[in-house]
Design an enzyme around this catalytic site. Structure first.
Site, mmCIF file in Angstrom:
data_model
loop_
_atom_site.group_PDB
_atom_site.id
_atom_site.type_symbol
_atom_site.label_atom_id
_atom_site.label_comp_id
_atom_site.label_asym_id
_atom_site.label_seq_id
_atom_site.Cartn_x
_atom_site.Cartn_y
_atom_site.Cartn_z
ATOM 1 N N ASP A 103 0.984 -1.128 -0.057
ATOM 2 C CA ASP A 103 0.018 0.059 0.009
ATOM 3 C C ASP A 103 0.920 1.166 -0.061
ATOM 4 O OD1 ASP A 103 -2.201 1.667 0.543
ATOM 5 O OD2 ASP A 103 -1.565 1.789 2.484
ATOM 6 N N ASP B 242 -0.300 5.012 1.066
ATOM 7 C CA ASP B 242 -0.507 6.168 2.122
ATOM 8 C C ASP B 242 -0.347 5.667 3.369
ATOM 9 O OD1 ASP B 242 -0.885 8.079 0.117
ATOM 10 O OD2 ASP B 242 -2.768 6.930 -0.488
HETATM 11 MG MG MG Z 1 -3.167 3.106 3.458
#
Ligand code: MG
Lengths: 696, 248
Positions: free
Chosen positions: B19, B21
């Site tokens: 992922d 962010d």
């Molecule tokens: Mg995230």
């Protein structure tokens, strides 16, 4: 309003700095230092706390008057107890007050001295944090080893019990504020530092010179001096007429130390050494045209060193010195284990040997305290002298090494004995004047001169024209174009054919050179619109930027052959029609911007940041000879974008003390970044070469 | 660090997905700094105070997210600012919306340093030829700008944003798209590194991934279906776990 926006858009310290400080706390050295300090705080009550400082603070907190000093003398008749001012008292009051009340509650007398000692820890810790903030990039281990775990600071603060950490912390916070362009807070903080201990006055002239060299005689200096004055008026002035304050703070025995080292001139006359050495330090700093933060901090350290070296030192004074020594050690990564540690230890032994550092060992919450009186380590005066001599010798050695390092780091010292000359040439006549103006705004109006070379040729070629025409008025493109034509005509005309013409021309060039030589500002922007400077003037140029228009597709695709003649090569080309003839009527936004950067010079970062921070369209390609990276920009970066990129690309940007509002939007902004990056790089290599010279 | 699986039962993964962010960098300080930069700009341009700004901004966020639930555009700052300006009764000020969006992301990036050790971890995985990919929510343009800012623009073997799929994680299509980009099977042995218990951990483990959750302030360890196989506080720990698991 825009000015305000961009100034505030940058918090003085960012996420990265916060994280660095957070990580500092995770280091084993931090925990070890903290544990040692807490252990000492719990188990040792320095004698001077119980006999001097605590009675005074206790008296001030329990019988509150407007003049604690007179009140104390009245009650206790001791004048050596607290030779410090209001802010020192204020610093130690909150925790001590809590301690006094807790003692009352539990009817003991242990918590008050403990809370007094904890205050020292709070300030000691704050010094560490401010050092980290001022240093910005630093090795955690070196900082913690040289400051937080310094045996000398630990001994003086927690065993001997000196409380000089307070003025030093205030001084460092002031320096930090100057670095963040917070001049009002800086003024108040230095006033607080002086009010806690008058010796901090030593730093004030240095700070004033520093601000003057960064910002000139301007609002910043005014703000600082005004707020220093207001601060002194609030924190010092009210007590000046108090007898107690005069006796205890003004006329301390430390003042007399200033006069204890002197050169005897015959039987009666004396020359006091310390004021001379101090003035010499001031002069050394004064004669620099620009001062980087590194040099300023090192110079302040040298100022303190000169006191240590030429005055029989009081132990507390080492605390003033150490943070500046640490700054030097962290920056230079030198003298950490060798001279630095040796100095720490020798000074520590000296302090034990010569000062009365009696302590009271106190087991927590047990009322059986044993008093340990400190007897000199060495009975023999000769050995004492040898120890003292070695301390002073190490101090001198460190001072010399700091000085030589400081001057070398202050690259501006080297280049700005003459102006740094930036020449702007090329046929993009409608952009170059605004580029000069914007660059001048960036460096600061008072630090920069713009000279337009055609002005000189013009006035000599056309003697009937008004000679004193201000240069700004002849910036429009038609004159420039005709002048260039004129100079090219001149070049193509055999000199023998037209001696008068040639005579006027060379007179013009001579007066141009004169006026370049007479420029006194740090930066000189030479708007070279005649494109034919004499070779001796060319040699003086520090940075040559060429900005040309590209109008044909061939020119756009081919690598120009004369790239090596300039340090920075820029081109503008219309976005739509490459063969348009009415170039100058179109606004600069409708152009693409092309620059050729030497392979390896910032192009990678510039590409990355232009795309990520400003969302520009950027193409890059390597030229066939593999020497240049051609970058083609399209888009309109805002001024804040430009400023952000500059901050990311140029590590030493703070040393330029640029004017944040001077950044331009658009392609001019990109050219500003190129100019500053180039200077920064050149300064780095300059100091590198002097480095080599120094070693030889 | 917690190990819920015996390390010797693991196969070398066919891919490791990350992922972005709040996984590669800490999201909330960057977001906070960016929002306050926009707030300041609004204050200077329109004279709107902080409280009003945040009231309208949060309302705009709710409105946009309602219309575009679980899609990439539901996170679009441009849409938030456009809606906020409408809510403020200022009609369509397109230039202002664009300007605010640029201010937002510029400040955001400047305050989003990668977690220490991220680069070392990724370089290790590249050095042993384990394919690595990004699976992230939000629109492609800004996610690509972010990766460029981090200097990771050519590090990953594939990048998938929820804009490409039309729906945020845990929508399985996000993972399926990345598998097809990597040219591996539909249900490979893969590992997932993320912060969000629902979209990353639950999403990936529901199709058989070994999951690694990055824990830092404000990140809660998932429970039940959202329980990660491993948690780590910093990337050096993760690197050690990877080395141990993959070398076996
Ligand atoms: Mg995230």
């Amino acid at each position: 309003m825009l000015n305000k926006l961009s100034r505030k858009a940058f918090t003085p310290y960012g996420i990265e700095e916060q994280r660095q400080i957070y990580l500092l706390h995770k280091q084993p050295l931090f925990i070890i230092g903290l544990a040692i300090k807490l252990l000492l705080i719990i188990s040792i009550t320095p004698y001077i706390h119980t006999s001097w400082f605590l009675p005074f603070v206790f008296n001030s907190l329990t019988s509150i008057t407007i003049d604690p000093w007179s009140s104390f003398i009245e009650n206790n008749n001791q004048i050596n107890s607290f030779p410090y001012g209001l802010s020192m008292l204020a610093a130690y009051s909150p925790l001590t007050l809590i301690g006094i009340n807790l003692d009352k509650l539990f009817s003991t007398n242990l918590i008050t001295p403990l809370s007094f000692r904890l205050t020292s820890l709070v300030f000691d810790y704050s010094i560490l944090i401010f050092l980290a903030l001022i240093l910005k990039n630093y090795s955690h281990k070196i900082l913690l080893f040289t400051y937080w775990c310094s045996p000398l600071v630990i001994f003086i603060t927690y065993v001997h019990g000196q409380i000089d950490v307070v003025p030093v912390m205030l001084l460092l916070s002031c320096i930090c504020m100057v670095g963040w362009n917070r001049y009002r807070s800086a003024g108040i903080l230095i006033a607080l530092a002086v009010s806690s201990k008058f010796s901090m006055l030593i730093a004030v002239p240095l700070i004033i010179i520093f601000i003057h060299r960064r910002k000139g005689l301007d609002i910043e200096l005014l703000k600082f001096t005004l707020f220093t004055f207001i601060g002194l008026l609030l924190f010092v002035f009210p007590f000046i007429f108090s007898n107690g304050y005069q006796e205890m703070v003004f006329f301390t025995k430390e003042v007399n130390r200033l006069y204890s080292v002197f050169i005897a001139y015959g039987a009666t006359l004396r020359v006091y050494v310390v004021p001379i050495v101090y003035l010499l330090t001031l002069y050394l700093v004064w004669r620099l045209r620009r001062i980087t933060q590194d040099l300023f901090l090192i110079a302040t350290g040298l100022g303190f060193f000169s006191l240590i070296i030429f005055i029989p030192p009081a132990p507390g004074w080492f605390v003033w010195l150490i943070p500046f020594l640490v700054y030097y050690q962290v920056r230079s990564k030198r003298d950490i284990l060798t001279i630095g540690l040796l100095f720490n230890i020798v000074a520590l032994l000296n302090s034990i040997n010569t000062s009365n550092s009696n302590i009271i060992l106190s087991m927590p919450f047990v009322n059986d305290n044993s008093y340990i009186s400190n007897t000199p380590l060495l009975i023999n005066q000769f050995y004492t002298n040898v120890l003292f001599t070695s301390q002073q010798a190490l101090a001198i050695l460190l001072a010399v090494r700091m000085y030589s390092y400081g001057l070398r780091r202050n690259s501006f010292y080297k280049i700005t004995n003459d102006s740094f000359i930036i020449s702007l040439s090329g046929n993009a006549f409608f952009v170059i004047p605004s580029l000069s103006r914007c660059t001048k705004n960036l460096f600061g109006q008072k630090f920069t001169t713009i000279i337009k070379s055609s002005t000189f040729i013009d006035s000599h070629m056309n003697p009937l024209k008004n000679i004193n025409k201000p240069s700004e008025n002849i910036l429009d493109k038609s004159t420039s174009a005709s002048l260039t034509e004129l100079s090219y005509n001149y070049l193509n005309t055999p000199h023998s054919v037209n001696p008068v013409y040639s005579n006027h021309f060379s007179r013009g060039l001579r007066s141009l050179i004169n006026s370049v030589n007479n420029t006194k500002t740090d930066f000189l922007i030479l708007n070279d619109d005649i494109n034919m400077l004499p070779s001796n003037l060319k040699k003086m140029l520090n940075l040559k930027l060429n900005l040309n228009m590209i109008t044909t597709r061939d020119d756009f695709e081919q690598t120009p052959s004369d790239l090596h003649k300039f340090n920075i090569n820029c081109f503008l080309t219309p976005v739509n029609s490459l063969n348009s003839n009415s170039l100058s009527s179109v606004s600069i936004d409708k152009y693409r911007f092309i620059t050729y950067l030497p392979l390896g010079f910032i192009h990678d970062q510039l590409l990355r940041l232009s795309i990520s921070i400003c969302a520009l369209k950027v193409d890059t390609e390597l030229t066939p000879d593999k020497q240049w990276v051609k970058m083609i920009f399209e888009g309109e970066p805002s001024r804040d974008d430009i400023s952000q990129i500059a901050r990311s690309i140029i590590p030493q940007i703070d040393d330029f003390s640029l004017y944040e509002s001077g950044w331009s939007s658009g392609y001019i902004g990109i050219m500003q970044i190129l100019i500053i990056s180039f200077i920064s790089e050149q300064l780095a290599t300059t100091s590198y070469s002097t480095n080599l010279k120094f070693v030889q | 660090m917690n190990n819920s699986l015996p390390s010797n039962s693991l196969k070398r993964p066919e891919a490791i997905l990350f992922d972005t962010d709040n996984t590669l960098y800490e999201y909330s300080p960057a977001n906070k700094a960016a929002e306050s930069a926009v707030c300041l700009k609004i204050k200077n341009l329109l004279g709107i105070d902080k409280i009003t700004f945040y009231r309208f901004y949060n309302q705009a966020k709710i409105d946009v997210k309602q219309n575009l639930a679980n899609t990439a555009s539901g996170h679009s700052r441009l849409l938030y600012f456009q809606r906020m300006i409408e809510l403020l009764g200022l009609k369509a000020q397109l230039l202002l919306s664009l300007d605010l969006e640029q201010t937002f992301w510029r400040t955001f990036l400047a305050n989003a340093p990668l977690f220490p050790g991220v680069v070392d971890t990724l370089m290790y995985l590249k050095s042993i030829n384990v394919p690595i990919a990004i699976v992230t929510d939000l629109t492609s343009h800004i996610q690509m700008r972010k990766l460029t800012y981090f200097g990771l623009e050519d590090t990953f073997d594939a990048v998938v944003t929820s804009e490409e799929v039309g729906s945020d994680k845990p929508d399985i299509r996000n993972f399926e798209l990345v598998f097809s980009k990597l040219g591996i099977s539909d249900r490979p042995d893969f590992w997932m590194v993320g912060d969000d218990p629902f979209s990353d951990i639950y999403g990936a483990s529901s199709i058989g991934a070994i999951t690694f959750q990055k824990i830092h302030s404000n990140v809660k360890k998932g429970t039940n279906l959202e329980k990660p196989d491993y948690t780590f506080n910093n990337y050096y720990q993760l690197l050690d776990i990877f080395k141990e698991l993959i070398d076996n």
